[in-house]
Design an enzyme around this catalytic site. Structure first.
Site, PDB file in Angstrom:
ATOM      1  CG  ASP A 121      -0.387  -0.605   2.460  1.00 13.77           C
ATOM      2  OD1 ASP A 121       0.851  -0.596   2.592  1.00 13.77           O
ATOM      3  OD2 ASP A 121      -1.150  -1.075   3.315  1.00 13.77           O
ATOM      4  CG  ASN A 131      -9.490  -1.128  11.394  1.00 15.58           C
ATOM      5  OD1 ASN A 131      -8.532  -1.800  11.001  1.00 15.58           O
ATOM      6  ND2 ASN A 131      -9.953  -0.087  10.718  1.00 15.58           N
ATOM      7  CD  GLU A 159      -9.249   1.079   7.149  1.00 13.25           C
ATOM      8  OE1 GLU A 159      -9.161   0.140   7.979  1.00 13.25           O
ATOM      9  OE2 GLU A 159      -8.775   2.201   7.379  1.00 13.25           O
ATOM     10  CG  HIS A 163      -6.228  -2.122   8.420  1.00 21.39           C
ATOM     11  ND1 HIS A 163      -6.342  -0.811   8.840  1.00 21.39           N
ATOM     12  CD2 HIS A 163      -4.902  -2.407   8.533  1.00 21.39           C
ATOM     13  CE1 HIS A 163      -5.148  -0.351   9.184  1.00 21.39           C
ATOM     14  NE2 HIS A 163      -4.258  -1.300   9.013  1.00 21.39           N
TER      15      HIS A 163
HETATM   16  C1  F6R Z   1       1.202  -1.455   6.044  1.00 23.53           C
HETATM   17  C2  F6R Z   1      -0.035  -2.230   6.133  1.00 23.53           C
HETATM   18  C3  F6R Z   1      -0.902  -2.173   7.328  1.00 23.53           C
HETATM   19  C4  F6R Z   1      -0.124  -2.333   8.639  1.00 23.53           C
HETATM   20  C5  F6R Z   1      -1.050  -2.218   9.825  1.00 23.53           C
HETATM   21  C6  F6R Z   1      -0.316  -2.349  11.139  1.00 23.53           C
HETATM   22  O1  F6R Z   1       1.854  -1.659   4.803  1.00 23.53           O
HETATM   23  O2  F6R Z   1      -0.362  -2.908   5.201  1.00 23.53           O
HETATM   24  O3  F6R Z   1      -1.898  -3.162   7.255  1.00 23.53           O
HETATM   25  O4  F6R Z   1       0.506  -3.590   8.628  1.00 23.53           O
HETATM   26  O5  F6R Z   1      -1.703  -0.986   9.791  1.00 23.53           O
HETATM   27  O6  F6R Z   1       0.556  -1.278  11.294  1.00 23.53           O
HETATM   28  P1  F6R Z   1       1.599  -1.248  12.513  1.00 23.53           P
HETATM   29  O7  F6R Z   1       2.566  -2.336  12.264  1.00 23.53           O
HETATM   30  O8  F6R Z   1       2.256   0.111  12.393  1.00 23.53           O
HETATM   31  O9  F6R Z   1       0.812  -1.431  13.745  1.00 23.53           O
END
Ligand code: F6R
Length: 246
Positions: free
Chosen positions: A49, A118, A125, A120
């Protein structure tokens, strides 16, 4: 885990994630590279992403993150390392082409995943259909709040992002999801208790034939004891056995 997989198969196609969870993983990978050489010239990767509107030089873009944590250490080649372009003029067309490119490269062998509080995965989402491909997503307030910790105080966290879709992720031959820290404890308990539903995107992993989940003690703390024993629960996420989620 990453290191050994590339060593076994230098032609591997990796799906890469960013975020706080991944930092120690890239750190450990780079540290191991300093001790042992492996063939990296054929490695291909796709990032999950990117924020819309941030150019790759923006310090909070995921392109800058990847450069800092991985590519500056292994050498970046734009023909082999693919990251969504948050500045693409036609984002929908760009997303279609990104999903196609994954397929043209033979698909992803190993997809690394973190999880949002959440539920995702990528930036899919809650509510994102399981048959989604790469698309533009409006980030939830919760995700923007969680990610504000990476931005300067008062800075605006982008409202939209490009993400690989659920189907792009699920088509990877192997998924490895890592969750660490107490902020993910409730998320993992929800994952465990919930049926497979787009409302909790991480539950899609229950349908994948080769999904592994690695948790530290804090992230596993709200799981029943018997379940905790199924996971590679350890302080250091690369130590200990990686067990398949069953
Ligand atoms: C980032 C991604 C997100 C993160 C998730 C957790 O490329 O795909 O799904 O893995 O938001 O983020 P952290 O590791 O910062 O808690």
């Amino acid at each position: 885990m990453l290191f050994d997989r590339i060593k076994q198969n230098p032609d591997i196609v990796l799906g890469l994630a960013t975020g706080g969870t991944m930092e120690p993983i890239y750190q450990q990978f780079v540290a191991r590279l300093q001790q042992e050489k492996i063939e990296l010239s054929r490695l291909r990767s796709f990032n999950l992403d990117e924020y819309v509107g941030l150019n790759p030089q923006h310090p909070k873009s995921y392109a800058a993150y990847m450069h800092e944590h991985l590519f500056q250490h292994i050498g970046y080649d734009s023909q082999r390392h693919f990251l969504p372009d948050g500045l693409a003029p036609d984002l929908d067309e760009y997303c279609r082409a990104y999903s196609d490119k994954i397929r043209r490269q033979g698909g992803i062998d190993l997809q690394l995943l973190g999880v949002g509080t959440n539920g995702h995965i990528g930036f899919n989402e809650p509510g994102t259909p399981f048959d989604s491909r790469c698309h533009v997503v409006r980030l939830s307030e919760r995700t923007r709040r969680d990610n504000s910790r990476f931005f300067a105080k008062g800075a605006i966290v982008p409202e939209t992002a490009i993400t690989m879709g659920m189907q792009d992720i699920m088509e990877a031959r192997q998924l490895v999801l890592v969750a660490t820290g107490s902020a993910k404890a409730e998320t993992m308990a929800r994952f465990y208790q919930s049926d497979v539903t787009p409302d909790v995107p991480i539950t899609a992993l229950k349908q994948h034939p080769d999904a592994r989940i690695i948790l530290d003690e804090a992230a596993a703390s709200q799981l029943p004891d018997a379940v905790r024993r199924q996971y590679a629960v350890s302080d250091k996420i690369t130590s200990g056995p990686v067990r398949r989620y069953a």
